[in-house]
Scaffold this motif. Structure first.
Motif, PDB file in Angstrom:
ATOM      1  N   LEU A 197     -35.010 -23.819  21.269  1.00 17.72           N
ATOM      2  CA  LEU A 197     -34.308 -24.716  22.141  1.00 17.72           C
ATOM      3  C   LEU A 197     -32.693 -24.586  21.645  1.00 17.72           C
ATOM      4  O   LEU A 197     -31.894 -24.397  22.610  1.00 17.72           O
ATOM      5  N   ALA A 198     -32.480 -24.030  20.453  1.00 17.57           N
ATOM      6  CA  ALA A 198     -31.204 -23.702  20.027  1.00 17.57           C
ATOM      7  C   ALA A 198     -30.656 -22.294  20.739  1.00 17.57           C
ATOM      8  O   ALA A 198     -29.377 -22.220  21.145  1.00 17.57           O
ATOM      9  N   LEU A 199     -31.411 -21.553  21.105  1.00 16.69           N
ATOM     10  CA  LEU A 199     -31.162 -20.347  21.972  1.00 16.69           C
ATOM     11  C   LEU A 199     -30.890 -20.750  23.345  1.00 16.69           C
ATOM     12  O   LEU A 199     -29.589 -20.252  24.007  1.00 16.69           O
ATOM     13  N   GLY A 200     -31.207 -21.626  23.878  1.00 21.37           N
ATOM     14  CA  GLY A 200     -30.834 -22.049  25.049  1.00 21.37           C
ATOM     15  C   GLY A 200     -29.921 -22.846  25.282  1.00 21.37           C
ATOM     16  O   GLY A 200     -29.122 -22.812  25.957  1.00 21.37           O
ATOM     17  N   LEU A 201     -29.408 -23.674  24.143  1.00 17.20           N
ATOM     18  CA  LEU A 201     -28.225 -24.348  23.866  1.00 17.20           C
ATOM     19  C   LEU A 201     -26.974 -23.593  23.878  1.00 17.20           C
ATOM     20  O   LEU A 201     -25.871 -23.859  24.298  1.00 17.20           O
ATOM     21  N   LEU A 202     -27.282 -22.258  23.511  1.00 15.87           N
ATOM     22  CA  LEU A 202     -26.095 -21.410  23.361  1.00 15.87           C
ATOM     23  C   LEU A 202     -26.199 -20.319  24.452  1.00 15.87           C
ATOM     24  O   LEU A 202     -25.737 -19.079  24.330  1.00 15.87           O
ATOM     25  N   ALA A 203     -27.019 -20.541  25.548  1.00 12.12           N
ATOM     26  CA  ALA A 203     -27.245 -19.477  26.352  1.00 12.12           C
ATOM     27  C   ALA A 203     -25.954 -19.144  27.311  1.00 12.12           C
ATOM     28  O   ALA A 203     -25.656 -18.232  27.817  1.00 12.12           O
ATOM     29  N   HIS A 204     -24.918 -20.039  27.194  1.00  6.88           N
ATOM     30  CA  HIS A 204     -23.740 -19.844  27.736  1.00  6.88           C
ATOM     31  C   HIS A 204     -22.564 -20.279  26.833  1.00  6.88           C
ATOM     32  O   HIS A 204     -22.464 -21.265  26.164  1.00  6.88           O
ATOM     33  N   HIS A 205     -21.295 -19.465  26.775  1.00  8.06           N
ATOM     34  CA  HIS A 205     -20.226 -19.743  25.768  1.00  8.06           C
ATOM     35  C   HIS A 205     -19.488 -20.946  26.099  1.00  8.06           C
ATOM     36  O   HIS A 205     -18.673 -21.385  25.272  1.00  8.06           O
ATOM     37  N   ASP A 206     -19.687 -21.609  27.412  1.00 12.62           N
ATOM     38  CA  ASP A 206     -18.982 -22.702  27.551  1.00 12.62           C
ATOM     39  C   ASP A 206     -19.687 -24.098  27.449  1.00 12.62           C
ATOM     40  O   ASP A 206     -19.289 -24.984  27.589  1.00 12.62           O
ATOM     41  N   THR A 207     -20.911 -23.974  26.964  1.00 12.08           N
ATOM     42  CA  THR A 207     -21.683 -25.077  26.434  1.00 12.08           C
ATOM     43  C   THR A 207     -20.868 -25.753  25.282  1.00 12.08           C
ATOM     44  O   THR A 207     -20.198 -25.149  24.331  1.00 12.08           O
ATOM     45  N   ALA A 208     -20.978 -27.247  24.977  1.00 17.55           N
ATOM     46  CA  ALA A 208     -20.507 -27.903  24.077  1.00 17.55           C
ATOM     47  C   ALA A 208     -21.078 -27.420  22.621  1.00 17.55           C
ATOM     48  O   ALA A 208     -20.441 -27.352  21.728  1.00 17.55           O
ATOM     49  N   ALA A 209     -22.421 -27.107  22.881  1.00 17.81           N
ATOM     50  CA  ALA A 209     -22.910 -26.459  21.713  1.00 17.81           C
ATOM     51  C   ALA A 209     -22.379 -25.210  21.204  1.00 17.81           C
ATOM     52  O   ALA A 209     -22.003 -24.846  19.935  1.00 17.81           O
ATOM     53  N   ALA A 210     -21.930 -24.383  22.107  1.00 13.74           N
ATOM     54  CA  ALA A 210     -21.422 -23.062  21.668  1.00 13.74           C
ATOM     55  C   ALA A 210     -20.305 -23.131  21.248  1.00 13.74           C
ATOM     56  O   ALA A 210     -19.544 -22.503  20.148  1.00 13.74           O
ATOM     57  N   LYS A 211     -19.217 -24.197  21.588  1.00 13.89           N
ATOM     58  CA  LYS A 211     -17.874 -24.609  21.148  1.00 13.89           C
ATOM     59  C   LYS A 211     -17.919 -24.952  20.012  1.00 13.89           C
ATOM     60  O   LYS A 211     -17.212 -24.561  19.190  1.00 13.89           O
ATOM     61  N   THR A 212     -18.941 -25.874  19.533  1.00 15.60           N
ATOM     62  CA  THR A 212     -19.224 -26.320  18.430  1.00 15.60           C
ATOM     63  C   THR A 212     -19.299 -25.250  17.218  1.00 15.60           C
ATOM     64  O   THR A 212     -18.837 -25.178  16.140  1.00 15.60           O
ATOM     65  N   LEU A 213     -19.831 -24.130  17.603  1.00 12.44           N
ATOM     66  CA  LEU A 213     -20.092 -23.100  16.532  1.00 12.44           C
ATOM     67  C   LEU A 213     -18.994 -22.071  16.659  1.00 12.44           C
ATOM     68  O   LEU A 213     -19.265 -20.912  16.275  1.00 12.44           O
ATOM     69  N   ARG A 214     -18.055 -22.312  17.512  1.00 17.40           N
ATOM     70  CA  ARG A 214     -16.951 -21.544  17.597  1.00 17.40           C
ATOM     71  C   ARG A 214     -17.388 -20.112  18.469  1.00 17.40           C
ATOM     72  O   ARG A 214     -16.839 -19.182  17.759  1.00 17.40           O
ATOM     73  N   ILE A 215     -18.092 -20.191  19.265  1.00 15.35           N
ATOM     74  CA  ILE A 215     -18.324 -19.145  20.265  1.00 15.35           C
ATOM     75  C   ILE A 215     -17.444 -18.766  21.292  1.00 15.35           C
ATOM     76  O   ILE A 215     -17.317 -19.575  21.941  1.00 15.35           O
ATOM     77  N   ARG A 216     -16.778 -17.775  21.331  1.00 14.12           N
ATOM     78  CA  ARG A 216     -15.737 -17.386  22.273  1.00 14.12           C
ATOM     79  C   ARG A 216     -15.903 -16.197  23.013  1.00 14.12           C
ATOM     80  O   ARG A 216     -15.167 -15.919  23.894  1.00 14.12           O
ATOM     81  N   SER A 217     -16.954 -15.486  22.456  1.00 13.27           N
ATOM     82  CA  SER A 217     -16.835 -14.154  23.387  1.00 13.27           C
ATOM     83  C   SER A 217     -18.545 -13.818  22.968  1.00 13.27           C
ATOM     84  O   SER A 217     -19.178 -14.512  22.358  1.00 13.27           O
TER      85      SER A 217
END
Length: 800
Positions: free
Chosen positions: A99-119
């Protein structure tokens, strides 16, 4: 075909229940994990508390219900990506790491922003650590970006208001009934206005008889009774005064002639028929019987007595009086006939009332068969008209499919059930009308009542489904057939059942009355103008007299309309009785322990109806009722009950028991868990695939079928709708379902009846040019047996 999606683990289920954005889901996964698997992930954050203080938003932040979870649209898309990953890599149930992989499938999701994924580099690093630390294995060739792009956003189809078909149909039906009633009332009113004035009750017979000097001075009154009473022939009680008779005799010497006048007045005009008929019969036996134009409808006769004297007789009826004039003497026959006629004219002038032809009494040996024949013909004609009307309406609303017959391609196998359905429908109609004709002939033939009852019972036994009407391998008449599963009985149900039978008998009496009206036409009670004779009208009072003033055609129309109304009422009462005796899910499962057949539909589909062959309907009252259509759900139950008890969820907006599938009412706050259990345990699942509304509940049920890996046990059923409606509703269904359905099916939606997975990654689709009851019967039976045979499911349990 779409691969089944894996169910959720308990932790994932708990996090999804809390709902929210992708950030909320990620925080929930980390907070509920008792291990240290997320320790390296925290290097990208300042800890769980800091993550909770962050306020990141998803690209599509609107929250709505998805499979019972309140999630943002971005979160819904991420969960679907995670489901695809778990399914493709055979990870069952789906763990928190997937499920975590799905939450990070795109860098614009709120989950990706929380983990500071920008690239993409940041995304690859976090994904690698989740696979190593949380999942515990590396998922080869995992491309989240491609999966994100392949998973289209879930566009929630807004609920569409149900089409006002039922309301419009009801309104039109009411207008037609009102117009017909107005025409009938107007016709009766005109008939009453133009009806002749009924004869008024006249004086006693001795008051209308010619007086002593009525024949002139040449005649003298002879001795004899001036007034007497006699019984009408066929009197049921000896001594009962029914008719008053007065007679007077005159004599003349040159030449010797005896004149006798007899006046008879019966208290009831219909009793006059026996007297008049007897007098006419006697005249026919003793004299050459001819009519005379001097007195309307008068009969004249001449005979010779054994002593050589000539007897001239004139017989006429006027109003409630029957008059005999006899002239007995030795004059020439022509002179004596002329004399009798002249005296009859004198008596005619003193008798009030309307002239009428000779009456013929009721003859049980001849008239009962004639009434029976007429009644049977009327019943058969009414039934045929109702069926033809319903069939024409069905053909107009469910027109022949415009699309051409499809061919097998792209993993789709087509099963054409049109021709065998047409054959079965023809055989059913032949069987029904053959036995109805046998019944009609039995009613018309002069045989004993007991023999007629035996033939009626035999015909009733034959007006049901038999072995030749078997759309599948299962017997529709077997122990598992729906009519064999008895419901609960009570005094109320027995009372309503007998009430329906009594109403049906009254309807039959109305038909017999109409046949009797036309039988009276040849007996003198009804004139050539198709009205009751004025004396007949005067024979009754109040409402009875008012009805007799109405022309026979309008009375017949009213009688037939009353017959149809009573037949419809009887069918309604029977259906009410069936609702009273209907079993709920718990009660049905007690008597039928086989695995269930679950029917899932949009609640608006409960209003669907379809024309059915009379031989397939449950009760005799419904076979002959005014409504020749049945709820579509009853058709489903009839042809799927041989495979298992058909159950459904109750519409919470509808009170009372509904006919069709056995219902179960579920609590509003916990209905999903019960539905999940039913989907998992049912051997067959039938889903209405052309819903009027795209509701959240139906979407959740479809996703649950996919999660529970129950697609291979599912039949998608197309409702009996028109071509345009079927296409638009099917398109709406495809947008809301997670199933991978062939895109080219839309062009054939006007001919598809039902479809199910073929077990080889494709679909088996039953189709026909017309949506008839037998076509649906074959489609459902064939697909059900395909599913049960493929999955090797055995029908278990017994019927108690």
């Amino acid at each position: 075909m779409h691969q089944e999606l894996s169910p959720f683990s308990e932790q994932v289920q708990l996090v999804l229940t809390a709902g929210g954005s992708t950030q909320d889901l990620l925080i929930g996964l980390i907070a509920t994990d008792p291990t240290e698997a997320w320790s390296r992930i925290h290097l990208h954050t300042l800890g769980l508390d800091h993550m909770r203080e962050m306020s990141e938003a998803d690209p599509d932040p609107a929250e709505n219900d998805w499979n019972g979870f309140s999630l943002t649209e971005t979160a819904q898309r991420c969960v679907r990506v995670a489901q695809e990953i778990a399914s493709d890599y055979s990870i069952d149930p789906m763990p928190s790491g997937v499920l975590a992989l799905g939450l990070l499938a795109h860098h614009d999701t709120a989950a990706a922003k929380t983990l500071r994924i920008r690239s993409s580099e940041d995304q690859d690093s976090i994904v690698e650590r989740i696979q190593d630390d949380v999942i515990g294995s590396t998922l080869a060739d995992l491309d989240l970006s491609a999966r994100w792009a392949a998973t289209a956003p879930l566009h929630i189809v807004p609920p569409v208001a149900p089409e006002p078909v039922v309301a419009g149909t009801t309104q039109r039906r009411r207008l037609v009934v009102a117009a017909a009633a107005l025409i009938f009332v107007a016709g009766c009113g005109i008939g009453l206005r133009n009806s002749p004035v009924p004869d008024q009750p006249g004086p006693a017979p001795h008051e209308v008889l010619l007086p002593d000097d009525g024949l002139g001075s040449r005649y003298s009154v002879a001795s004899g009774p001036a007034r007497a009473s006699s019984l009408a022939p066929g009197s049921p009680a000896e001594g009962e005064r029914r008719c008053d008779r007065t007679a007077r005799r005159w004599t003349k010497n040159a030449p010797a002639t005896t004149i006798e006048i007899s006046v008879i007045a019966c208290r009831k005009f219909v009793r006059m028929a026996n007297v008049h008929f007897q007098a006419d019969a006697n005249l026919r036996k003793t004299a050459a019987r001819v009519t005379t134009a001097d007195i309307p409808y008068a009969l004249a006769g001449q005979a010779v007595r054994p002593d050589g004297q000539n007897v001239s007789t004139v017989l006429f009826r006027r109003g409630q009086y029957l008059v005999h004039v006899y002239s007995i003497g030795s004059s020439r026959p022509a002179d004596q006939d002329r004399q009798a006629l002249e005296i009859a004219k004198l008596q005619w002038a003193t008798v009030p009332g309307t002239a009428g032809p000779p009456l013929e009494p009721f003859d049980s040996k001849a008239d009962v068969p004639a009434i029976g024949l007429g009644s049977a013909a009327l019943i058969l004609a009414l039934l045929a008209a109702l069926n033809i009307f319903a069939a024409v309406r069905s053909r107009r609303s469910l027109r022949r499919a415009e699309s051409l017959a499809p061919v097998n391609r792209d993993g789709v196998t087509w099963l054409d059930v049109g021709q065998p359905a047409k054959t079965m429908a023809t055989h059913a109609q032949i069987r029904f009308w053959f036995w109805m004709t046998v019944w009609g002939v039995a009613m018309a033939v002069p045989i004993s009542t007991w023999f007629k009852g035996a033939i009626s019972g035999l015909c009733t036994m034959q007006l049901v489904l038999s072995r030749q009407f078997r759309p599948g391998a299962k017997d529709l008449w077997g122990v598992y057939a729906a009519p064999q599963v008895k419901g609960k009985r009570s005094l109320a149900t027995v009372t309503t059942t007998w009430t329906a039978h009594a109403v049906s008998m009254v309807a039959m009496f109305a038909v017999f009355s109409v046949a009797t009206l036309w039988m009276l036409r040849g007996k003198g009670y009804v004139g050539t103008d198709l009205r009751f004779a004025p004396p007949v009208v005067a024979d009754d009072a109040g409402i009875g007299q008012l009805l007799r003033r109405v022309p026979i055609p309008w009375l017949s129309i009213g009688g037939l309309a009353l017959t149809l109304a009573l037949a419809s009422l009887a069918a309604t009462v029977i259906r009410r009785t069936r609702r009273m005796t209907a079993l709920d899910v718990a009660g049905l499962q007690q008597v039928d322990t086989r695995d269930d057949v679950l029917y899932l539909r949009n609640f608006a589909d409960d209003q669907l109806t379809i024309y059915t062959s009379p031989i397939t309907r449950r009760s005799m009252d419904e076979k002959f009722g005014l409504a020749q259509v049945e709820p579509f759900e009853e058709l489903i139950v009839r042809y799927l009950s041989p495979y298992g008890p058909v159950i459904a969820i109750s519409d919470p907006r509808v009170r009372g028991t509904q006919l069709g599938a056995a219902r179960e009412s579920l609590p509003a706050d916990d209905w999903r868990s019960s539905v999940v259990k039913k989907i998992a345990s049912s051997q067959l699942i039938v889903v209405g695939a052309t819903p009027v509304e795209a509701t959240a509940g139906l979407r959740w049920e479809l996703d649950t079928i996919a999660r529970c890996q129950a697609v291979d046990r599912t039949i998608l059923l197309f409702a009996p709708r028109g071509a345009h409606e079927s296409g638009s509703h099917w398109s709406r269904f495809r947008e809301m379902t997670p199933l991978d359905l062939p895109a080219h099916l839309t062009e054939f939606a006007d001919r598809i009846l039902a479809m199910c997975p073929d077990g080889k990654g494709g679909w088996l689709i039953a189709h026909a040019e017309r949506r008839t009851d037998w076509a649906y019967a074959l489609a459902m039976s064939q697909l059900a047996e395909t599913i049960l045979g493929r999955t090797d499911l055995r029908v278990s349990g017994t019927l108690q």
